[in-house]
Write an enzyme that holds these catalytic residues in place. Structure first.
Site, PDB file in Angstrom:
ATOM      1  CE1 TYR A  19      -3.429  -2.778   0.827  1.00 16.39           C
ATOM      2  CE2 TYR A  19      -1.977  -3.328   2.644  1.00 16.39           C
ATOM      3  CZ  TYR A  19      -3.040  -3.623   1.829  1.00 16.39           C
ATOM      4  OH  TYR A  19      -3.700  -4.801   2.029  1.00 16.39           O
ATOM      5  CE1 TYR A 147      -7.201  -6.481   4.019  1.00 14.49           C
ATOM      6  CE2 TYR A 147      -6.347  -8.312   5.300  1.00 14.49           C
ATOM      7  CZ  TYR A 147      -6.267  -7.488   4.197  1.00 14.49           C
ATOM      8  OH  TYR A 147      -5.273  -7.674   3.270  1.00 14.49           O
ATOM      9  CG  ASP A 248     -10.368 -14.530   7.610  1.00 13.85           C
ATOM     10  OD1 ASP A 248      -9.348 -15.072   8.085  1.00 13.85           O
ATOM     11  OD2 ASP A 248     -10.324 -13.599   6.786  1.00 13.85           O
ATOM     12  CE  LYS A 277      -2.096 -11.404   8.523  1.00 12.03           C
ATOM     13  NZ  LYS A 277      -3.430 -10.993   8.105  1.00 12.03           N
TER      14      LYS A 277
END
Ligand SMILES: *Cc1c(COP(=O)(O)O)cnc(C)c1O
Length: 426
Positions: A19, A147, A248, A277
């Protein structure tokens, strides 16, 4: 020009960062090694890591057990295709994941990143309903402030305001968004909190393949902690209206919230679960999508096959390190560590409550958040932290930390004292 300056120059000229503008790149900190909870810069400075490299490095860096697992596996084979081939690292890891997660989850698909595991979950849900003869059930319901990743399927489920929808409106799938869970983690429950979600479910269930959400902790969409009762209500509504539930757990999995998986707080089992992760202890990229036998049977009806297969699927190196990381976690006092970190984050960050710029302070498990009233100047704040020997990367209004579970009390106090000082200065 010495090598260090040359590298910095090349980085700014040629390398994209997350980003970030490549025309006006912010200064990146050059890290040359990492050990325990410390990152070492090219200047020779030690930074205490408050980010676990985005939730991943739960055991800290350069861990001998994980290094050994990687060495052992690399001397055997680093990678081999997974089409028509299988190998012990993948099978052993799948078996572990099935044992660890709620009992109905029995089937494991290995993906290469969290976002891809969400894409796979989306495919599973769509293919399930296709197999069941309900192809019209192909939409998703989620909650705001979520997210789920940066690929297109996942992005369409991220918060429509703080996510990236505005950049991709014309190409994103349209889904349904309920208000983000309003009941904080330890707030008393009131049925009013689920009304918006319930109304959308009742109105749209005939089109809905699944509900997708982050259980208990909404991560990159706002670092919000919500009531387990909300999750229980969501699960009940999914069951009542014949809609699948995708949890998630990419950020929350492997103990981060104080439970091994955040779903455990609510005592619920999803139909599909995404992991990533911390799966490899932060060593390399690997993710997994787990599904129940019900889901796999639906997909397999009439000879159906799940339509996904990454080149690096079930990479043996990543699987071997993941299995070692999970063993390390389970054999150690992770629960005590995470609880200790939670208590120390709560007390260490408490002084922030008195600062005029601070809107809220909260902690759950090994996650601490100081929410400011206005967005922070990332470049300036990042520099302040680095100058004080700490690695914290805020976003928006949020200064937050999720350190490796092995962090000592002293290092943690250093981390929170620095956050307090920076928050006070803003
Ligand atoms: C980070 C994250 C993802 C995306 O994972 P990547 O490995 O970055 O693709 C998806 N969902 C949640 C909850 C995450 O925190």
């Amino acid at each position: 020009m010495d090598r260090r300056h040359w590298l910095a120059q090349q980085d700014r000229d040629h390398v994209w960062h997350p980003y970030a503008s490549i025309a006006h790149p912010p200064l990146a900190t050059m890290i040359v090694s990492a050990d325990g909870v410390r990152l070492y810069t090219a200047e020779g400075q030690a930074l205490i890591d408050g980010m676990s490299s985005w939730w991943a490095a739960i055991h800290g860096y350069n861990h001998p057990v994980l290094n050994n697992a990687a060495h052992d596996q690399i001397d055997r084979m680093s990678h081999v295709m997974f089409g028509g081939i299988t190998h012990e690292p993948a099978v052993a890891l799948a078996s572990m994941l099935v044992d660890l997660t709620p009992e109905p989850l029995q089937k494991v698909f290995f993906a290469d990143s969290g976002s891809v595991s969400v894409e796979v979950a989306i495919k599973m849900a769509v293919q399930y309903w296709h197999g069941m003869g309900c192809p019209e059930k192909n939409r998703f319901l989620t909650v705001r402030s979520g997210y789920h990743g940066d690929t297109f399927g996942a992005m369409a489920l991220c918060d429509p305001v703080t996510g990236m929808h505005e950049h991709f409106t014309s190409v994103l799938q349209q889904h349904y968004f309920a208000e983000s869970p309003g009941c904080r983690f330890d707030e008393p429950w009131d049925d009013a909190y689920i009304q918006d979600f319930k109304q959308l479910m009742e109105a749209r269930h005939q089109q809905l393949a699944a509900v997708v959400l982050e259980p208990i902790v909404q991560g990159a969409g706002g670092m919000r902690f919500y009531s387990p009762e909300y999750l229980r209500q969501v699960k009940m509504l999914c069951d009542a209206h014949d809609v699948l539930l995708v949890a998630d757990e990419i950020a929350t999995g492997f103990g981060r919230t104080g439970e091994l998986f955040a779903c455990n707080y609510a005592g619920i089992s999803p139909d599909i679960m995404c992991l990533g992760k911390a799966l490899t202890g932060g060593y390399m990229t690997l993710a997994a999508t787990l599904a129940t036998n019900r889901v796999s049977r639906g997909i397999s009806k009439n000879g159906g096959v799940l339509m996904h297969g990454p080149t690096f699927m079930a990479n043996p190196l990543a699987c071997a390190v993941a299995a070692a990381s999970i063993r390390l976690l389970l054999d150690g006092p992770w629960r005590e560590n995470v609880h200790r970190i939670e208590q120390r984050l709560l007390s260490g960050l408490a002084p922030c409550r008195g600062f005029s710029g601070v809107a809220d302070v909260r902690a759950l498990g090994a996650i601490g958040v100081v929410e400011m009233k206005t967005p922070v100047d990332l470049a300036a704040v990042q520099k302040q932290f680095v100058n004080q020997g700490v690695w914290i990367r805020p976003f928006g209004k949020l200064i937050y930390t999720m350190p490796p579970y092995i962090i000592s009390d002293n290092d943690l106090d250093l981390l929170t004292r620095t956050i307090v000082r920076v928050a006070q200065s803003l």
